[in-house]
Design an enzyme around this catalytic site. Structure first.
Site, PDB file in Angstrom:
ATOM      1  NE  ARG A 286      -1.631  -2.457   2.677  1.00 45.21           N
ATOM      2  CZ  ARG A 286      -1.463  -3.561   2.156  1.00 45.21           C
ATOM      3  NH1 ARG A 286      -2.565  -3.893   1.209  1.00 45.21           N
ATOM      4  NH2 ARG A 286      -0.479  -4.380   2.731  1.00 45.21           N
ATOM      5  CB  THR A 287       3.573   2.521   2.174  1.00 43.76           C
ATOM      6  OG1 THR A 287       2.562   2.227   3.462  1.00 43.76           O
ATOM      7  CG2 THR A 287       4.072   3.858   2.455  1.00 43.76           C
TER       8      THR A 287
ATOM      9  CE  LYS B 185      25.853  -5.769  -5.336  1.00 47.27           C
ATOM     10  NZ  LYS B 185      26.325  -5.126  -6.599  1.00 47.27           N
TER      11      LYS B 185
ATOM     12  NE  ARG C 252       7.109   0.802   5.155  1.00 49.83           N
ATOM     13  CZ  ARG C 252       5.890   0.561   5.185  1.00 49.83           C
ATOM     14  NH1 ARG C 252       5.415  -0.833   4.806  1.00 49.83           N
ATOM     15  NH2 ARG C 252       4.830   1.381   5.352  1.00 49.83           N
TER      16      ARG C 252
ATOM     17  CG  HIS D 197       4.080   4.750   8.587  1.00 47.71           C
ATOM     18  ND1 HIS D 197       4.064   5.630   7.557  1.00 47.71           N
ATOM     19  CD2 HIS D 197       3.496   3.850   8.250  1.00 47.71           C
ATOM     20  CE1 HIS D 197       3.971   4.696   6.371  1.00 47.71           C
ATOM     21  NE2 HIS D 197       3.411   3.572   6.731  1.00 47.71           N
TER      22      HIS D 197
END
Length: 379
Positions: free
Chosen positions: A64-65, A93, A114, A142
């Site tokens: 969703r985000t 890496k 995120r 958030h």
């Protein structure tokens, strides 16, 4: 901005959103007004970000985000690049967040990110040429979900003041809960009801700073049935498997609260049910048919508030142009040399070369918190 960016005059042309408190109440009102205008006349904004690029850097999976950000930028006439999982980036890496951002900010005009580690967006904001939008960092903040929540509440309830808000489920790790409490604590007449098992209760620091410290009425309870009848808003959250240290603890708590049509009968006729999604089983599918269930409308609103935010940050950061490298601003002096953050979810556990930093917490002597994740620390 948080302490790490205060006084950073050499980066003042770049405005980022790390925490919902980076925005004033007046700015939030302006964003809501812009989102409303876009919903009413989307054609007026379809080329607002033409030739601008949004980079979506999702070190933690999201549907969703991430798609909401991408849809928002495309709706403004811009373009999108990025990755949806750290396994497809150089983080696999061993590349640091700081280095990733330093590189990607040369390719884009704005970045949405995120990360599973708390405090990662603060590191990003200190190593970027362009605005950073925090799309969620561990169980910490958030802010764009909170903007979505505020737009939803304004549309569904007609106001942000004088509301009784029940927060149910995972209040310990739920970053959406933490950001919503921060935001709503600034509005008059708000009251909170915290509904959770003891193991998933709201962290004491959050409660002390944003509820008790402001004299906001609040009560805690273990029963959803006991509280639902007094609520204007029921904010459900899922029990997040990815935040638990052990599978056994998750299995024990995962079914703590399930909202059913029978429990909805105990609620007010004008109460609304919100959920940041995804849900697992904490809301029965039959509740979807209840007009008070607005979580899918909530997702719809999210696209438009993110469109408004992208516009605002680009307009305030050199009129949408990527800034030249102006050097990295300095964090404030570490208040506790030799301290080591004990939070296993803090960005200090993985970020290469990142020094430990603490700031005083409250007025008591010997009380500190990590600059990055805000976890309490006692020497």
């Amino acid at each position: 901005m948080r302490a790490g960016l205060e006084g950073a005059s050499d980066m003042e042309e770049v405005r980022s959103l790390i925490d919902i408190l980076d925005l004033s109440v007046e700015e939030i009102d302006q964003l809501i007004a812009t989102a409303d205008a876009i919903m009413e006349n989307p054609e007026d904004y379809q080329n607002a970000c033409q030739n601008k690029i949004l980079a979506t850097l999702f070190f933690e999976p999201s549907t969703r985000t991430r798609l909401s950000f991408e849809s928002a930028m495309l709706g403004l006439g811009g373009r999108v690049l990025g990755f949806s999982d750290s396994s497809s980036s150089s983080a696999r890496k061993g590349e640091s967040v700081a280095d990733t951002i330093a590189v990607v900010s040369a390719y884009a005009d704005i970045i949405a990110m995120r990360h599973p580690k708390e405090g990662a967006p603060l590191i990003a904001a200190n190593h970027t040429r362009v605005p950073i939008i925090n799309g969620g960092d561990g169980g910490h903040w958030h802010p764009t979900q909170t903007l979505t929540d505020l737009l939803t509440i304004r549309h569904e309830k007609g106001r942000l003041e004088g509301l009784t808000i029940g927060l149910c489920g995972d209040l310990k790790f739920g970053r959406t809960v933490h950001s919503l409490i921060e935001a709503m604590s600034r509005y008059d007449g708000v009251r909170f009801v915290l509904i959770s098992p003891q193991e998933l209760a709201l962290p004491a620091l959050e409660k002390a700073r944003y509820i008790d410290g402001k004299g906001i009425p609040c009560r805690e309870c273990r029963s959803l049935e006991e509280a639902i009848g007094e609520l204007d808003i029921l904010y459900m959250t899922r029990i997040q498997r990815e935040r638990f240290a052990s599978e056994e603890e998750y299995q024990r708590l995962k079914d703590s609260y399930i909202l059913t049509p029978e429990k909805m009968e105990l609620a007010r006729g004008d109460m609304i049910v919100m959920h940041p999604l995804p849900r697992v089983n904490e809301i029965a599918p039959q509740v979807d048919e209840d007009p008070r269930a607005c979580y899918f409308r909530q997702a719809y609103y999210g696209r438009y508030i993110r469109m408004a935010l992208i516009l605002k940050l680009l307009q305030e950061s050199g009129k949408g142009k990527a800034q030249p490298d102006k050097g990295r601003p300095h964090f404030p002096e570490n208040a506790l040399p030799g301290g080591v953050c004990k939070n296993p979810h803090c960005i200090t556990t993985t970020e290469q070369g990142l020094p430990q930093r603490f700031t005083p917490a409250g007025e008591g002597e010997g009380e500190y918190r990590c600059l990055y994740c805000e976890a309490e620390y006692t020497p």
